[in-house]
Design a protein around this motif. Sequence first.
Motif, PDB file in Angstrom:
ATOM      1  N   THR A  62      84.414 -28.783 -56.949  1.00 28.27           N
ATOM      2  CA  THR A  62      83.728 -27.606 -56.383  1.00 28.27           C
ATOM      3  C   THR A  62      84.708 -26.540 -55.879  1.00 28.27           C
ATOM      4  O   THR A  62      84.313 -25.644 -55.140  1.00 28.27           O
ATOM      5  CB  THR A  62      82.805 -28.032 -55.236  1.00 28.27           C
ATOM      6  N   ALA A  63      85.980 -26.631 -56.302  1.00 32.60           N
ATOM      7  CA  ALA A  63      87.001 -25.702 -55.786  1.00 32.60           C
ATOM      8  C   ALA A  63      86.656 -24.248 -56.099  1.00 32.60           C
ATOM      9  O   ALA A  63      86.889 -23.354 -55.270  1.00 32.60           O
ATOM     10  CB  ALA A  63      88.367 -26.067 -56.365  1.00 32.60           C
ATOM     11  N   ASN A  64      86.124 -23.989 -57.287  1.00 33.76           N
ATOM     12  CA  ASN A  64      85.780 -22.606 -57.649  1.00 33.76           C
ATOM     13  C   ASN A  64      84.680 -22.056 -56.753  1.00 33.76           C
ATOM     14  O   ASN A  64      84.722 -20.891 -56.340  1.00 33.76           O
ATOM     15  CB  ASN A  64      85.334 -22.552 -59.116  1.00 33.76           C
ATOM     16  N   TYR A  65      83.702 -22.889 -56.420  1.00 35.65           N
ATOM     17  CA  TYR A  65      82.614 -22.446 -55.548  1.00 35.65           C
ATOM     18  C   TYR A  65      83.104 -22.270 -54.104  1.00 35.65           C
ATOM     19  O   TYR A  65      82.652 -21.358 -53.398  1.00 35.65           O
ATOM     20  CB  TYR A  65      81.460 -23.451 -55.591  1.00 35.65           C
ATOM     21  N   GLU A  66      84.007 -23.132 -53.681  1.00 38.39           N
ATOM     22  CA  GLU A  66      84.574 -23.006 -52.336  1.00 38.39           C
ATOM     23  C   GLU A  66      85.357 -21.706 -52.208  1.00 38.39           C
ATOM     24  O   GLU A  66      85.307 -21.029 -51.172  1.00 38.39           O
ATOM     25  CB  GLU A  66      85.482 -24.201 -52.036  1.00 38.39           C
ATOM     26  N   ARG A  67      86.051 -21.337 -53.264  1.00 39.19           N
ATOM     27  CA  ARG A  67      86.795 -20.071 -53.238  1.00 39.19           C
ATOM     28  C   ARG A  67      85.832 -18.883 -53.220  1.00 39.19           C
ATOM     29  O   ARG A  67      86.054 -17.905 -52.508  1.00 39.19           O
ATOM     30  CB  ARG A  67      87.698 -19.988 -54.471  1.00 39.19           C
ATOM     31  N   LEU A  68      84.745 -18.986 -54.005  1.00 39.77           N
ATOM     32  CA  LEU A  68      83.753 -17.911 -54.031  1.00 39.77           C
ATOM     33  C   LEU A  68      83.154 -17.667 -52.656  1.00 39.77           C
ATOM     34  O   LEU A  68      83.061 -16.525 -52.191  1.00 39.77           O
ATOM     35  CB  LEU A  68      82.626 -18.271 -54.997  1.00 39.77           C
ATOM     36  N   LEU A  69      82.737 -18.744 -52.020  1.00 34.76           N
ATOM     37  CA  LEU A  69      82.017 -18.643 -50.750  1.00 34.76           C
ATOM     38  C   LEU A  69      82.936 -18.666 -49.539  1.00 34.76           C
ATOM     39  O   LEU A  69      82.472 -18.551 -48.408  1.00 34.76           O
ATOM     40  CB  LEU A  69      81.004 -19.792 -50.644  1.00 34.76           C
ATOM     41  N   GLY A  70      84.236 -18.806 -49.784  1.00 31.98           N
ATOM     42  CA  GLY A  70      85.159 -18.943 -48.665  1.00 31.98           C
ATOM     43  C   GLY A  70      85.889 -17.679 -48.292  1.00 31.98           C
ATOM     44  O   GLY A  70      86.938 -17.730 -47.642  1.00 31.98           O
ATOM     45  N   GLY A  71      85.387 -16.531 -48.744  1.00 33.82           N
ATOM     46  CA  GLY A  71      86.009 -15.281 -48.314  1.00 33.82           C
ATOM     47  C   GLY A  71      86.600 -14.447 -49.420  1.00 33.82           C
ATOM     48  O   GLY A  71      87.469 -13.604 -49.163  1.00 33.82           O
ATOM     49  N   ASP A  72      86.166 -14.651 -50.675  1.00 31.92           N
ATOM     50  CA  ASP A  72      86.622 -13.802 -51.776  1.00 31.92           C
ATOM     51  C   ASP A  72      86.019 -12.408 -51.588  1.00 31.92           C
ATOM     52  O   ASP A  72      84.820 -12.200 -51.758  1.00 31.92           O
ATOM     53  CB  ASP A  72      86.186 -14.415 -53.111  1.00 31.92           C
ATOM     54  N   ARG A  73      86.876 -11.450 -51.241  1.00 34.85           N
ATOM     55  CA  ARG A  73      86.404 -10.097 -50.922  1.00 34.85           C
ATOM     56  C   ARG A  73      85.723  -9.439 -52.135  1.00 34.85           C
ATOM     57  O   ARG A  73      84.701  -8.765 -51.998  1.00 34.85           O
ATOM     58  CB  ARG A  73      87.584  -9.250 -50.451  1.00 34.85           C
TER      59      ARG A  73
END
Length: 305
Positions: A62-73
């Motif tokens: 789920t790393a891609n989703y974590e990056r999406l929802l973790g503050g990708d401006r």
Amino acid sequence: MTTTTAPTRSWYKRNEIAVTPWLFLIPGIIFFALYVIFPIFQSFWISFHEWDGLGEKTWVGTANYERLLGGDRKFGISFWNNVRWLALYLLAIPMGLFISLFLNQKVFGIRLYKSLFFFPFVISQVVVGLVFSWFYLPNDGLFDIIVGTVGIDVSGGILGNPNTATYGIITAGLWPQTAYCMILYLTGLNAVDPEQVEAARLDGAKGARMLWYVILPQLKPATFIAFVVTIIGALRSFDFIAVMTNGGPFGSTRVLSFYMFEESLSEFGFRMGYGAAIAVVLFFLMLIFITYFLWSMYQDEKGAR
């Protein structure tokens, strides 16, 4: 005395009425599964990987989703731009309705008016984007000339200002989308029961009351299709952005579909896994809205029985 037995009919002959429709449906089902259903599941699978589109896939969970929802401006900007598209693009539905009510009248020259309003629908979205790009040109564009006559200064043009560029593109998209909704409602108005209209007139209904209580309930199928198509158009909205601003200025006009392209296929990315994760988010956004309208229509039909 000899007796003759009736010839046994084949399985197909015995079940011909039930089987024949499926023979026509099977090619369509196969193509739909191959080119729609399978790519959806493939996107889900790819979104759990790190992949450049050519080499071996690397499982990242789920790393891609974590990056999406973790503050990708960039994702945040794209998401809220899609919200703006959704909110404003829905204006095409009432505008299409009122234009169709006007064009449904029997007046001199109505065919010419219908052709003029239908015209944007038959033009490619790329052409519409180019036309509006010229319309918004700073200093020389027709928009600048018009607002200049009333003393309004649009510094850098509509598309050159991060605060107004998205609204300028949405306006361009509303032009053909309104024409499409107009066509749906014109078709729906041809199916309106004249007896109900006449009965409502005898009861004293007219104007807004006639529209709300008599005409609109009979236009529910057209309204449903208009909502679904408009929502899908608002959420993808790739063509206009690619032609008019290419995501600029400063990335302010990105939407999820354009950001997905940037991450997956542009020179900035080739991150297919991350692009697939964006596609999955976009898919669920569409699914939520379409499921809601399907459920609403089902409840209405159920209540009408």
